[in-house]
Design a protein around this motif. Structure first.
Motif, PDB file in Angstrom:
ATOM      1  N   VAL A  17       0.839  -1.200   0.000  1.00 20.34           N
ATOM      2  CA  VAL A  17       0.000   0.000   0.000  1.00 20.34           C
ATOM      3  C   VAL A  17       0.876   1.252   0.000  1.00 20.34           C
ATOM      4  N   ILE A  18       1.931   1.256   0.814  1.00 24.86           N
ATOM      5  CA  ILE A  18       2.826   2.406   0.868  1.00 24.86           C
ATOM      6  C   ILE A  18       3.516   2.622  -0.476  1.00 24.86           C
ATOM      7  N   ILE A  19       3.958   1.542  -1.100  1.00 23.43           N
ATOM      8  CA  ILE A  19       4.600   1.643  -2.420  1.00 23.43           C
ATOM      9  C   ILE A  19       3.621   2.196  -3.454  1.00 23.43           C
ATOM     10  N   MET A  20       2.400   1.671  -3.473  1.00 22.89           N
ATOM     11  CA  MET A  20       1.417   2.102  -4.457  1.00 22.89           C
ATOM     12  C   MET A  20       1.060   3.577  -4.273  1.00 22.89           C
ATOM     13  N   VAL A  21       0.823   3.981  -3.037  1.00 21.50           N
ATOM     14  CA  VAL A  21       0.473   5.375  -2.774  1.00 21.50           C
ATOM     15  C   VAL A  21       1.664   6.288  -3.078  1.00 21.50           C
ATOM     16  N   GLY A  22       2.857   5.840  -2.725  1.00 19.76           N
ATOM     17  CA  GLY A  22       4.042   6.651  -2.982  1.00 19.76           C
ATOM     18  C   GLY A  22       4.272   6.892  -4.457  1.00 19.76           C
ATOM     19  N   VAL A  23       4.060   5.865  -5.255  1.00 22.67           N
ATOM     20  CA  VAL A  23       4.261   6.004  -6.705  1.00 22.67           C
ATOM     21  C   VAL A  23       3.251   6.978  -7.304  1.00 22.67           C
ATOM     22  N   LEU A  24       2.035   6.973  -6.790  1.00 21.46           N
ATOM     23  CA  LEU A  24       1.003   7.824  -7.374  1.00 21.46           C
ATOM     24  C   LEU A  24       0.997   9.239  -6.802  1.00 21.46           C
ATOM     25  N   ILE A  25       1.321   9.401  -5.534  1.00 22.89           N
ATOM     26  CA  ILE A  25       1.156  10.692  -4.874  1.00 22.89           C
ATOM     27  C   ILE A  25       2.426  11.537  -4.864  1.00 22.89           C
ATOM     28  N   THR A  26       3.597  10.914  -4.761  1.00 18.26           N
ATOM     29  CA  THR A  26       4.842  11.673  -4.632  1.00 18.26           C
ATOM     30  C   THR A  26       5.091  12.640  -5.796  1.00 18.26           C
ATOM     31  N   PRO A  27       4.921  12.246  -7.050  1.00 17.03           N
ATOM     32  CA  PRO A  27       5.120  13.236  -8.130  1.00 17.03           C
ATOM     33  C   PRO A  27       4.148  14.410  -8.034  1.00 17.03           C
ATOM     34  N   GLY A  28       2.919  14.157  -7.615  1.00 15.46           N
ATOM     35  CA  GLY A  28       1.954  15.242  -7.443  1.00 15.46           C
ATOM     36  C   GLY A  28       2.347  16.189  -6.323  1.00 15.46           C
ATOM     37  N   LEU A  29       2.913  15.627  -5.256  1.00 13.85           N
ATOM     38  CA  LEU A  29       3.375  16.483  -4.165  1.00 13.85           C
ATOM     39  C   LEU A  29       4.534  17.361  -4.607  1.00 13.85           C
ATOM     40  N   ILE A  30       5.464  16.785  -5.341  1.00 18.30           N
ATOM     41  CA  ILE A  30       6.605  17.563  -5.828  1.00 18.30           C
ATOM     42  C   ILE A  30       6.132  18.668  -6.774  1.00 18.30           C
ATOM     43  N   LEU A  31       5.226  18.330  -7.682  1.00 20.34           N
ATOM     44  CA  LEU A  31       4.685  19.326  -8.591  1.00 20.34           C
ATOM     45  C   LEU A  31       3.911  20.400  -7.828  1.00 20.34           C
ATOM     46  N   GLY A  32       3.196  20.009  -6.792  1.00 21.68           N
ATOM     47  CA  GLY A  32       2.466  20.977  -5.976  1.00 21.68           C
ATOM     48  C   GLY A  32       3.388  21.975  -5.303  1.00 21.68           C
ATOM     49  N   ALA A  41       5.962  33.385  -5.832  1.00 22.09           N
ATOM     50  CA  ALA A  41       6.864  34.337  -6.482  1.00 22.09           C
ATOM     51  C   ALA A  41       6.106  35.332  -7.346  1.00 22.09           C
ATOM     52  N   THR A  42       5.040  34.863  -7.990  1.00 23.66           N
ATOM     53  CA  THR A  42       4.299  35.750  -8.892  1.00 23.66           C
ATOM     54  C   THR A  42       3.041  36.326  -8.251  1.00 23.66           C
ATOM     55  N   GLN A  43       2.712  35.916  -7.070  1.00 20.93           N
ATOM     56  CA  GLN A  43       1.520  36.346  -6.323  1.00 20.93           C
ATOM     57  C   GLN A  43       0.226  36.069  -7.092  1.00 20.93           C
ATOM     58  N   VAL A  44       0.226  34.961  -7.796  1.00 16.90           N
ATOM     59  CA  VAL A  44      -0.982  34.498  -8.481  1.00 16.90           C
ATOM     60  C   VAL A  44      -1.637  33.467  -7.573  1.00 16.90           C
ATOM     61  N   ASN A  45      -2.862  33.731  -7.141  1.00 14.16           N
ATOM     62  CA  ASN A  45      -3.552  32.822  -6.221  1.00 14.16           C
ATOM     63  C   ASN A  45      -4.763  32.205  -6.900  1.00 14.16           C
ATOM     64  N   GLU A  46      -4.505  31.424  -7.895  1.00 13.65           N
ATOM     65  CA  GLU A  46      -5.568  30.736  -8.627  1.00 13.65           C
ATOM     66  C   GLU A  46      -5.575  29.270  -8.231  1.00 13.65           C
ATOM     67  N   GLN A  47      -6.716  28.778  -7.761  1.00 11.38           N
ATOM     68  CA  GLN A  47      -6.808  27.393  -7.284  1.00 11.38           C
ATOM     69  C   GLN A  47      -6.640  26.388  -8.409  1.00 11.38           C
ATOM     70  N   THR A  48      -7.189  26.682  -9.573  1.00 12.11           N
ATOM     71  CA  THR A  48      -7.100  25.713 -10.668  1.00 12.11           C
ATOM     72  C   THR A  48      -5.673  25.591 -11.200  1.00 12.11           C
ATOM     73  N   LEU A  49      -4.859  26.607 -10.967  1.00  9.53           N
ATOM     74  CA  LEU A  49      -3.475  26.550 -11.416  1.00  9.53           C
ATOM     75  C   LEU A  49      -2.701  25.453 -10.685  1.00  9.53           C
ATOM     76  N   SER A  50      -3.080  25.172  -9.455  1.00 10.18           N
ATOM     77  CA  SER A  50      -2.391  24.104  -8.722  1.00 10.18           C
ATOM     78  C   SER A  50      -3.114  22.766  -8.838  1.00 10.18           C
ATOM     79  N   PHE A  51      -4.428  22.797  -8.991  1.00 13.15           N
ATOM     80  CA  PHE A  51      -5.200  21.556  -8.991  1.00 13.15           C
ATOM     81  C   PHE A  51      -5.079  20.785 -10.302  1.00 13.15           C
TER      82      PHE A  51
END
Length: 89
Positions: A17-32, A41-51
């Protein structure tokens, strides 16, 4: 069946379970984090830009690593099914 065997079975399942979740979630966390730094840095606070990029990246990770994840899951279940006579007897 003693508690040692049961502990090993649960440990294998939790590790998977840890391996499966790590493979799927870790890249999203790094991108987040990268997107959050960009937004700070740009003071853009748009929710869809991160989601939306995190959603797309997670779907791509499912697409590219899905067969490997299913193989790992079926290996665990195959091991469990083959060990049923040993566990019961």
């Amino acid at each position: 069946m003693d508690t040692n065997e049961l502990t090993v079975i649960f440990a294998d399942a939790m590790y998977l379970v840890i391996i499966m979740v790590g493979v799927l979630i870790t890249p999203g966390l790094i991108l987040g984090v990268v997107i959050a730094v960009f937004q700070a840095a740009t003071q853009v606070n748009e929710q869809t830009l991160s989601f939306l990029p995190k959603l797309i990246l997670t779907l791509l990770m499912v697409l590219f690593s899905g067969s490997w994840l299913i193989q790992k899951l079926s290996d665990l279940f195959e091991q469990l099914f083959l060990n049923i006579p040993h566990i019961i007897g």
